[in-house]
Design an enzyme around this catalytic site. Sequence first.
Site: not given
Ligand code: PAF
Length: 281
Positions: A29-30, A32, A35-36, A186-187
């Site tokens: 969900m951006g 970032l 972790g991403h 976490s964001s």
């Molecule tokens: O974990 C997230 O960021 C969201 O739940 C996901 C998996 C992108 C679905 O919208």
Amino acid sequence: MIYHHHHILNKEIASVKRKNKTIGFVPTMGSLHHGHLTLISRALEENDIAVVSIFVNPTQFDKPADLKKYPRTMDADADLLKTLKGPVYIYAPLPSDLYGDNVVSKKYNFGGLEHQMEGRFRPGHFDGVGTVLNLLFRAISPDHAYFGEKDFQQLQIANKLVEIEDLPTKIVGCPIVREESGLAMSSRNKRLSPKLLEEAVLIHQMLVEVKKYFGRYSIAKLSIIVEKAFRENEHLELEYFEIANINNLKTAARKRAGIKYRAFIAAFAGGVRLIDNIALN
Ligand code: PAF
């Protein structure tokens, strides 16, 4: 390269597939963070190209205020993705590109997984997650999709979803990436003051403590220890502490031989909801 329309992305993906190349997908969900990037780097290592979706999915928010407040940092996200080595396609759709005119969740039966923990406190959340993942998987046709174990329940829901929807994507669970302090990345951490960032470390500390004493103490005793530690901290509010069977995520009242367990915590730090978990055996 950023794609806003799935029909254009589809053409690109079709050409990738014609060359027998594999696609690793990381849904986000951006907003970032490292972790991403760890998930995307793994997707690049194990596939020929990585696709990253950046989409704040309206159907998984039970509170409109949370959806509104969710950070949107597209330019910074795109810059961060440029630091990775390897082909990364970004899919950043508008809701209508994924959902059409009807931005609503499909109702899923995830075999009870959806009613545990997060599902109890965030009604309809996993219908929204399942719906958007199904739409994204169909738009992108990934060979592999990468999920962090921080959202362990979401990871298990993703596994169940590909089974229910008969999708060919293999779900890959990846270890939790932590700050040096132990706090899970976490964001939402961006919304914590320096003081709360320090205090929030208690979440991970208690999980480590539970793991240490899991073989020796009963689940009831471990719960008392965790609840007391949170009661004594004036900055954090415990929403739940649970030890659950990793397969069905049912709360365990007592330990049974042959079952794998994880401990889960959800807590508020100054109104910001944080979750974390740890494997126990
Ligand atoms: O974990 C997230 O960021 C969201 O739940 C996901 C998996 C992108 C679905 O919208």
